[in-house]
Scaffold this motif. Structure first.
Motif, short mmCIF file in Angstrom:
data_model
loop_
_atom_site.label_atom_id
_atom_site.label_comp_id
_atom_site.label_asym_id
_atom_site.label_seq_id
_atom_site.Cartn_x
_atom_site.Cartn_y
_atom_site.Cartn_z
N LYS A 48 0.94 -1.19 0.07
CA LYS A 48 0.08 -0.04 -0.23
C LYS A 48 0.82 1.34 0.06
O LYS A 48 0.30 2.41 -0.20
N LYS A 49 2.13 1.11 0.10
CA LYS A 49 3.07 2.25 0.30
C LYS A 49 2.83 3.08 -0.98
O LYS A 49 3.04 2.95 -2.08
N GLY A 50 2.58 4.50 -0.71
CA GLY A 50 2.61 5.42 -1.74
C GLY A 50 1.46 5.25 -2.74
O GLY A 50 1.37 5.93 -3.63
N LYS A 51 0.75 4.15 -2.19
CA LYS A 51 -0.50 4.13 -3.20
C LYS A 51 -1.67 4.90 -2.92
O LYS A 51 -2.11 4.80 -1.73
N LEU A 52 -2.53 5.58 -3.86
CA LEU A 52 -3.70 6.23 -3.50
C LEU A 52 -4.71 5.30 -4.28
O LEU A 52 -4.55 4.92 -5.49
N ARG A 53 -5.76 4.94 -3.50
CA ARG A 53 -6.81 4.02 -3.90
C ARG A 53 -8.14 4.77 -4.13
O ARG A 53 -8.64 5.21 -2.94
N VAL A 54 -8.77 4.76 -5.09
CA VAL A 54 -10.34 5.37 -5.13
C VAL A 54 -11.33 3.92 -5.26
O VAL A 54 -11.09 3.33 -6.37
N MET A 55 -12.12 3.90 -4.52
CA MET A 55 -13.28 2.89 -4.59
C MET A 55 -14.53 3.42 -4.51
O MET A 55 -14.92 4.02 -3.44
N VAL A 56 -15.34 3.35 -5.49
CA VAL A 56 -16.67 3.92 -5.36
C VAL A 56 -17.56 2.67 -4.93
O VAL A 56 -17.59 1.52 -5.84
N LEU A 57 -18.11 2.62 -3.90
CA LEU A 57 -18.85 1.74 -3.41
C LEU A 57 -20.24 1.55 -3.66
O LEU A 57 -20.99 0.52 -3.85
N GLY A 58 -20.80 2.32 -4.36
CA GLY A 58 -22.31 2.45 -4.77
C GLY A 58 -22.26 3.64 -5.74
O GLY A 58 -21.85 4.79 -5.35
N GLY A 59 -23.30 3.55 -6.65
CA GLY A 59 -23.40 4.67 -7.75
C GLY A 59 -22.90 4.36 -9.12
O GLY A 59 -22.83 5.41 -9.92
N VAL A 66 -28.46 4.58 -10.17
CA VAL A 66 -28.86 6.10 -9.76
C VAL A 66 -29.17 5.88 -8.19
O VAL A 66 -30.14 5.51 -7.91
N GLY A 67 -28.39 6.15 -7.13
CA GLY A 67 -28.72 5.88 -5.90
C GLY A 67 -27.34 5.18 -5.14
O GLY A 67 -26.49 5.00 -5.79
N ARG A 68 -27.67 4.97 -3.88
CA ARG A 68 -26.69 4.49 -2.70
C ARG A 68 -25.22 5.19 -3.12
O ARG A 68 -24.39 4.03 -3.05
N ASN A 69 -25.22 6.17 -3.32
CA ASN A 69 -23.87 7.08 -3.74
C ASN A 69 -22.64 6.84 -2.54
O ASN A 69 -23.23 7.05 -1.42
N MET A 70 -21.45 6.38 -2.72
CA MET A 70 -20.49 6.36 -1.70
C MET A 70 -19.26 5.94 -2.30
O MET A 70 -19.12 5.33 -3.19
N THR A 71 -18.20 6.86 -2.00
CA THR A 71 -16.82 6.71 -2.40
C THR A 71 -16.03 6.60 -1.26
O THR A 71 -16.01 7.35 -0.51
N ALA A 72 -15.01 5.70 -1.19
CA ALA A 72 -13.98 5.76 -0.50
C ALA A 72 -12.72 6.16 -1.09
O ALA A 72 -12.13 5.34 -2.23
N ILE A 73 -11.66 7.06 -0.60
CA ILE A 73 -10.58 7.28 -1.05
C ILE A 73 -9.40 6.93 0.02
O ILE A 73 -9.57 7.27 1.42
N GLU A 74 -8.66 6.23 -0.18
CA GLU A 74 -7.55 5.74 0.58
C GLU A 74 -6.23 5.96 0.20
O GLU A 74 -5.76 5.71 -0.88
N TYR A 75 -5.35 6.56 1.19
CA TYR A 75 -4.01 6.57 0.72
C TYR A 75 -3.04 5.88 1.81
O TYR A 75 -3.45 6.39 3.00
N GLU A 76 -2.46 4.99 1.63
CA GLU A 76 -1.73 4.16 2.68
C GLU A 76 -2.83 3.67 3.52
O GLU A 76 -3.79 3.07 3.28
N ASN A 77 -2.45 4.19 4.97
CA ASN A 77 -3.46 3.87 6.06
C ASN A 77 -4.55 4.75 6.22
O ASN A 77 -5.14 4.64 7.32
N GLU A 78 -4.85 5.66 5.42
CA GLU A 78 -5.87 6.46 5.75
C GLU A 78 -7.17 6.53 4.78
O GLU A 78 -6.73 6.54 3.51
N ILE A 79 -8.24 6.70 5.12
CA ILE A 79 -9.22 6.80 4.46
C ILE A 79 -10.35 7.94 4.44
O ILE A 79 -10.35 8.16 5.77
N ILE A 80 -10.79 8.40 3.70
CA ILE A 80 -11.99 9.40 3.62
C ILE A 80 -13.24 8.96 3.11
O ILE A 80 -12.75 8.21 2.08
N ILE A 81 -14.29 9.28 3.40
CA ILE A 81 -15.28 8.84 2.67
C ILE A 81 -16.28 10.06 1.95
O ILE A 81 -16.37 11.06 2.79
N ILE A 82 -16.59 9.89 0.88
CA ILE A 82 -17.71 10.85 0.31
C ILE A 82 -19.04 10.38 0.16
O ILE A 82 -19.21 9.33 -0.58
N ASP A 83 -19.88 10.78 0.79
CA ASP A 83 -21.29 10.26 0.66
C ASP A 83 -21.62 9.02 1.16
O ASP A 83 -20.87 8.36 1.27
#
Lengths: 600, 600
Positions: free
Chosen positions: B43-54, B58-75
């Motif tokens: 995971k070192k130095g990697k940025l990962r974008v995962m759209v979990l829904g949407g 049309v609906g259940r929108n959710m996105t996770a953005i992960e850089y190494e061991n940190e994650i933020i979520i949109i919607d």
């Protein structure tokens, strides 16, 4: 609400020509002579129009016209069920009113060969004594083909008619036919000359001055009919909320031709098998663009065969690709034409796209054309289909992106033209939902029809005409003949009750749970643990706690039942209510609870 | 499929202002310290974008953005079920991937207050350790209001943000906010500055230069963001198949104003409670046309309250009609504004029209406005509603007859503008069905984005970025994190399995029949007559013959069972198959057969 109709013209009999090509078939003598109802005095001189289906829906079209003791019928269609009717195959008109008047029914007239006008024939004809039927050649081909699928349907007595036919029915009716345009060949408006005046029933129609493979709308004859006098016009309201004119089918052909020029790979087209005008155009385009056609889908193949046999589809048979030739035809020389543009799971298009088709699978470079408008309720299935197509690298073209669809029904300006030409005294919009009928009624008023002479009726509501000196009066009565849904489900016709449907809806929403309590008949004690079977409610293996608690509850109910609960039914009710409430509290779901009490 | 991204600009850190108005809430120390996953070398130095829904709906929108061991979520949105999922309330995103990484999740950002972006919050937040949340004021009001309905939801840690906020998340992320237009106030695109570059997630948006009660699209700031460098643009594709520009909400206002001038009686309006821009316009029009507004429907009243409290809806409170005043207001001075334009059975409009409303009933002279576009699947309910309205002598106006609807989503020309302004290196269409994503991808290509830098992904598919010398490369991997539907049904979340759904569908189509055989444990003989319970299949009282034949069959099966049928399960299977086949032959229906064998 009595309205007066001054008959503007002399006797209608004069206009009825005698060049009938179809001779009237002999009616079988009916065994139930006793059922022949004597003419009651209140029917004397009265003409009654009853629309049995098609005033509160698009579908199950059927109209009965009764003068004294004689009845003729126009159309006999089916309707597809909506989401509230799970498991139902389709709905047919209710013919209760007609079933004990078999001997009065002189004939059945079919406007054209679409299922919403012919679909109920195999079910309904036996119920009304199998009277003679009259329809165009194309329609007859389709009706006969379908009848073969029904063992119980029996033989129909079909006579083919055309625009020159004139059929005398019983002592009072003479019926003639006016060719109209729609999306299938051989569509006729029905002209019923009655002792009180002429009724024109348009069937489905549009005004098309340059139709594909069909004669153009005969405006002159319409005007002539209008001049000779129309008492009542019953007119197609399916597109009465759309402003403007309907596109001509040939215009659509031009658009499609432009499109075909640009496509390099295979062209895959989904449409209705009944859209024979569109199908003719596709054969023309295939020839023009140096492509050949491979037909797919049982109804597609069958309809094309029928129409080609009787000369309504015109194409060089060499355009058709046989199975053997298929592997050798380059992608840019083929059109695959099939059913399923509404996303129907079992149709050709769905199967191909989902990889379930035995011959074809979709591939990159393919272009898929949806050549039919979306029927309300099918949007999600079509979205899914489009997804699947795009995923496989193929292109989708549908009528929103390029208007390759011309509807089969008259729009507002066309409807106005029909009213202008026919100049009816009375007007009745038909073949649509109520709000569309209302919109059509407003158009009729704009066209100068007296508001009091416009009748927006409900299914089964009797519209009554009677002579008054030199006039005719019309009354939309409060009498309603039965029109409740007759549902077809598998082999059953009309046996699915509202209770059965309610149960299906209930189980569909929250499933059900069977609770089995075995009780010692002597002591009244419960034996062992109650058995529970859950389906569609919760997965029992993952909900052991709820299951166990429910068991305990049932035991307690049996143990603590008081004298008031003296019999099994009361015990069952107690279990049903108690367990139902408990499960709702635990899950906020309301499964159907089925208690079984076994005494041993 | 490795793509290279030459970073055009210098370090993004420079652009991150420190004028954060919202200070970062303290993260609760997590009890499950052991679950904190050590940084794996891959995971070192990697940025990962995962759209979990949407990405497939049309609906259940959710996105996770992960850089190494940190994650933020949109919607964190919900989706409404389709016809294949009877009884399901709604579907929420699958968060399996996140649930054992609670400590990694630094924050959740919500673009705006619609249910397809906030609806899963009460269910999902507890599962991912209740991290801090950031959203606009209006959104916060709606989320808090909804949270009160969920006892189990717990307290959310909400911080309100605006277009000047800048939030430092963990060691790697800084998040900023760009105001966009939509159909509700306080919509933000989310700017995530990562060690590899900036990601812009548009949320739902349209470009509106003259919005109602909202700031116009800030084209200048968009251009500035583009100039500073956007690595990845994730953009709303809901309307990507519609050509042209979206209408401005103020244009719609003008059309409605013309309409209001002509209406004499009561005006009854159905719309979405979340369409706050439309609702603002209606308050403005009410004031202009000397009418007052009576609000109806729980969500309508609640949303208007929230929005008015925090100043997002601006109107003179005297415009609102109280229950007491109601009887004294003339018809031409009132607007009744409620929910239910999609024909929902329990909403205000349906109740009023069907005569089930405690205060209002429809009357002749009323005008009903459907002020929202039809959601696919609701067409039939709306047709029914229109019928009922017209039947009562009221008028219906909907957006097809007069365009009183402006969609909330960017159309093709708007989408192109967004891409032009942002000039992203990589592009990912989001928030739609696959075929719409594909259409959006084609637009991006037209706008000059390298085809290899456009990613049309599926739900859960991991898009991975990594540094390569001075560049950044992107790879749409084959790794897929779980995204299976999590269905909410009553109190159950994710407990309705595909088996439960299959059973519901089966019972919904043809019902079920319980067959109860009581058997003597010693002799193996059947005791008495087998009991049958049928629900949703056939009405037993009217089908005595089939029932009796089924009983005989069951008796025969028990009597003739061979040694092969040695245990109860095998006997049950035999009964199930035999009775199933028999009933299918008799009825062409396939009810679920539930055999119960009781040994005494």
């Amino acid at each position: 609400m009595i309205k007066t109709y001054k008959s503007q013209k002399t006797s209608f009999n004069r206009q009825v020509s005698n060049n009938s090509k179809a001779s009237l078939p002999q009616r079988n003598s009916n065994k139930n002579k006793t059922k022949y109802s004597a003419l009651s005095s209140d029917k004397k001189g009265k003409l009654r129009v009853m629309v049995l289906g098609g005033l509160e829906e698009v579908g199950r079209n059927m109209t009965a016209i009764e003068y004294e003791n004689e009845i003729i019928i126009i159309d006999m269609g089916l309707m597809f069920p909506d989401d509230n009717m799970p498991g139902i195959d389709f709905i047919i008109p209710n013919t209760t009113y007609l079933e004990d008047k078999k001997d009065n029914i002189k004939g059945v007239f079919i406007t054209h060969g679409h299922y919403d006008h012919i679909g109920a024939i195999p079910y309904t004809m036996p119920k009304i004594g199998n009277p003679p039927m009259f329809m165009g050649k194309m329609t007859a081909g389709l009706v006969r083909r379908r009848q073969q699928e029904f063992k119980s349907g029996g033989n129909l007595k079909i006579k083919e008619i055309d625009e020159n036919s004139s059929i005398k029915m019983g002592r009072h009716f003479t019926v003639e036919f006016l060719r109209v345009n729609h999306s299938i060949p051989d569509c006729f408006a029905i002209l019923v000359h009655t002792p009180l005046g002429t009724i024109v029933h348009t069937g489905d129609f549009k005004i098309d001055f340059s139709p594909v493979n069909d004669k153009p709308a005969n405006i002159n004859r319409m005007a002539r009919i209008g001049y000779q006098g129309v008492m009542l016009l019953m007119s197609d309201s399916t597109d009465a909320t759309s402003p403007g004119y309907q596109l001509s089918e040939s215009k659509i052909g031009e658009e499609m031709s432009k499109l075909f020029e640009k496509i390099e790979g295979r062209i895959i087209i989904g449409t209705f098998a009944s859209q024979l005008a569109r199908i003719q155009k596709l054969f023309d385009l295939a020839a023009k663009h140096n492509r050949r056609i491979y037909l797919q889908g049982r109804s597609m193949i069958s309809n094309v065969e029928v129409a080609h046999e009787i000369g309504y589809l015109k194409f060089n048979p060499r355009l058709l690709v046989s199975d053997g030739e298929l592997p050798n035809i380059p992608d840019n020389q083929i059109i695959i034409l099939g059913t399923g543009a509404q996303g129907e799971t079992n149709a050709f298009l769905s199967k191909m796209v989902n990889g379930d088709h035995k011959i074809f699978s979709l591939k990159a470079g393919d272009t898929v054309l949806f050549s039919s408008s979306v029927i309300p309720g099918n949007e999600r299935s079509i979205q899914h289909l489009r997804d699947m197509i795009v995923r496989q690298g193929a292109k989708v073209i549908n009528y929103r992106m390029l208007d390759i669809h011309a509807g089969g029904h008259a729009k507002q300006e066309d409807l106005k033209l029909m009213i202008r030409l026919m100049q009816p005294k009375f007007f009745m919009p038909i073949e649509a939902h109520h709000f569309m009928l209302q919109a059509h009624a407003e158009l009729a008023e704009e066209m100068g029809i007296d508001k009091n002479n416009i009748f927006v009726a409900d299914n089964g509501q009797v519209l009554e005409f009677r002579k008054t000196a030199n006039d005719v009066s019309a009354l939309l009565t409060k009498e309603k003949v039965p029109t409740d849904y007759v549902m077809v489900d598998g082999l059953g016709v009309g046996d699915v009750s509202s209770i059965v449907l309610r149960d299906r809806r209930m189980m569909s929403a929250d499933g059900m749970i069977v609770v089995i309590a075995t009780i010692d008949a002597k002591t009244g004690d419960i034996i062992g643990n109650p058995d529970l079977i859950s389906r569609g409610f919760i997965y029992m293996k993952e909900n052991k706690e709820i299951i166990e608690k429910t068991r305990m509850r049932v035991k307690k109910i049996v143990r603590e039942r008081t004298v008031a609960i003296s019999n099994d039914d009361e015990l069952k009710n107690k279990i049903r209510n108690d367990v139902g409430q408990f499960l709702f509290k635990q899950t906020k779901r309301r499964p159907m609870v089925l208690p079984v009490v076994i005494k041993v």
